[in-house]
Design a protein around this motif. Sequence first.
Motif, mmCIF file in Angstrom:
data_model
loop_
_atom_site.group_PDB
_atom_site.id
_atom_site.type_symbol
_atom_site.label_atom_id
_atom_site.label_comp_id
_atom_site.label_asym_id
_atom_site.label_seq_id
_atom_site.Cartn_x
_atom_site.Cartn_y
_atom_site.Cartn_z
ATOM 1 N N SER A 124 -0.728 -5.386 13.430
ATOM 2 C CA SER A 124 -1.162 -5.901 14.473
ATOM 3 C C SER A 124 -1.646 -4.662 16.195
ATOM 4 C CB SER A 124 -0.108 -7.121 14.850
ATOM 5 O OG SER A 124 1.217 -6.114 14.601
ATOM 6 N N ASP A 125 -0.613 -3.346 15.120
ATOM 7 C CA ASP A 125 -0.819 -2.523 17.093
ATOM 8 C C ASP A 125 -2.259 -2.228 16.857
ATOM 9 O OD1 ASP A 125 0.721 -1.017 18.667
ATOM 10 O OD2 ASP A 125 1.019 0.472 17.308
ATOM 11 N N ALA B 113 -1.383 -6.465 25.522
ATOM 12 C CA ALA B 113 -0.659 -5.768 23.981
ATOM 13 C C ALA B 113 0.646 -5.679 24.626
ATOM 14 C CB ALA B 113 -1.461 -4.374 23.197
ATOM 15 N N LYS C 165 -7.194 -7.946 15.268
ATOM 16 C CA LYS C 165 -5.465 -7.623 16.192
ATOM 17 C C LYS C 165 -4.977 -8.005 16.366
ATOM 18 C CE LYS C 165 -5.396 -2.843 13.830
ATOM 19 N NZ LYS C 165 -5.111 -1.093 13.853
ATOM 20 N N GLN D 122 6.010 -11.621 20.215
ATOM 21 C CA GLN D 122 5.932 -10.904 18.567
ATOM 22 C C GLN D 122 6.797 -10.583 18.551
ATOM 23 O OE1 GLN D 122 3.294 -7.105 17.930
ATOM 24 N NE2 GLN D 122 2.746 -7.832 16.705
ATOM 25 N N ARG D 123 7.808 -10.290 19.231
ATOM 26 C CA ARG D 123 9.575 -9.615 18.398
ATOM 27 C C ARG D 123 10.045 -11.038 17.926
ATOM 28 N NH1 ARG D 123 10.671 -7.593 22.670
ATOM 29 N NH2 ARG D 123 10.160 -5.802 22.353
ATOM 30 N N GLU E 131 4.633 -8.121 23.322
ATOM 31 C CA GLU E 131 5.452 -7.477 22.565
ATOM 32 C C GLU E 131 6.478 -8.345 22.412
ATOM 33 O OE1 GLU E 131 6.532 -3.566 24.172
ATOM 34 O OE2 GLU E 131 4.292 -3.103 22.802
ATOM 35 N N THR F 191 -2.524 0.177 19.460
ATOM 36 C CA THR F 191 -2.358 1.298 20.742
ATOM 37 C C THR F 191 -3.576 2.594 20.364
ATOM 38 O OG1 THR F 191 -0.032 1.461 20.374
ATOM 39 C CG2 THR F 191 -0.791 3.742 20.750
ATOM 40 N N VAL G 57 3.866 -5.339 11.434
ATOM 41 C CA VAL G 57 3.606 -5.053 12.970
ATOM 42 C C VAL G 57 2.965 -3.783 13.091
ATOM 43 C CG1 VAL G 57 5.126 -4.040 14.540
ATOM 44 C CG2 VAL G 57 6.386 -5.529 13.476
ATOM 45 N N VAL G 58 2.526 -2.956 11.717
ATOM 46 C CA VAL G 58 1.567 -1.578 12.173
ATOM 47 C C VAL G 58 0.497 -2.537 12.448
ATOM 48 C CG1 VAL G 58 0.811 -0.052 11.017
ATOM 49 C CG2 VAL G 58 3.084 -0.570 10.736
#
Length: 296
Positions: free
Chosen positions: A221-222, A180, A268, A187-188, A184, A224, A218-219
């Motif tokens: 696909s997070d 993950a 995700k 993804q960015r 980042e 965390t 973004v949320v």
Amino acid sequence: MVQSMTGFASAQGADAHAAWAWEIRSVNGKGVDVRLRLPDWIEGLEPDVRAAFQGRIARGSVTVSLKVTTKEGSGAATLDPEALDAVLDAMARIEAEAMARGISLAPSTAAEIVGLRGMLTSGQEAPDTATLREAVMADLPPLVEAFVAMRAEEGAAIAALLDAQLAEIAALVETARAAAIAREGEQRERLRQQLERVTQNADGADPDRVAQELALIVVKSDITEEIDRLTAHVDAARRLLAEDGPVGRKLDFLMQEFNREANTLCSKAGSAPLTEAGLGLKTVIDRMREQVQNVE
């Protein structure tokens, strides 16, 4: 200490009048179900047998069987005079009725008459059921101990497997965490390109609205939260394995939570390494759930 719901134990015994064989088997069950197969001619067995299992098992379908065979005595068989009289009277009536109708019957032999049911009685004395009951019940407590010990031994083996599988899950969670983090940057850059395309081809679009939609992507696909929950589930499962008493139902519920988080993580993923880690998690969780089904 983890206990298995499956187990087996058997024992044999004998005295001057009878021989007997005990057998205890158990398989998985939602609750406690003790089924008895006992001789109904020995009074008072059932309550004492059930009492022997109280407090010893919390879950499982248990079948307890007792087979008793009486030994042949040395007394000689004797002819039952009442049965003989009844048979001879019946034969006389049958022969008379046959002659009246003109029917000829073959003569009966003594061997045929003696072979009829009930003609001979055994000289063997019936065993004292109270004494027999005491003798067979004396073998039950050590048999129950052996049965419980086997369930504990199998439970220890299951616990070792579950602990190893939890270690696999923990390692895969860390792999997913690293994937993950590595995702980042990609993804960015992907979001930057998407934003550029949107702003170039959406004349008059509200910039704030576009920013909100991208933030929502973004949320969604997070992962965390999924990583944190999986880590917490691993810790909770390890605590359960260290507890005394039945933990099977709690572990079963926890496996559902494990599976839910792994499914969400896969949905995700958005990258091959993360998808691979998620599928690995699902595989280990499925194997672990199979083992949990055996835990008391």
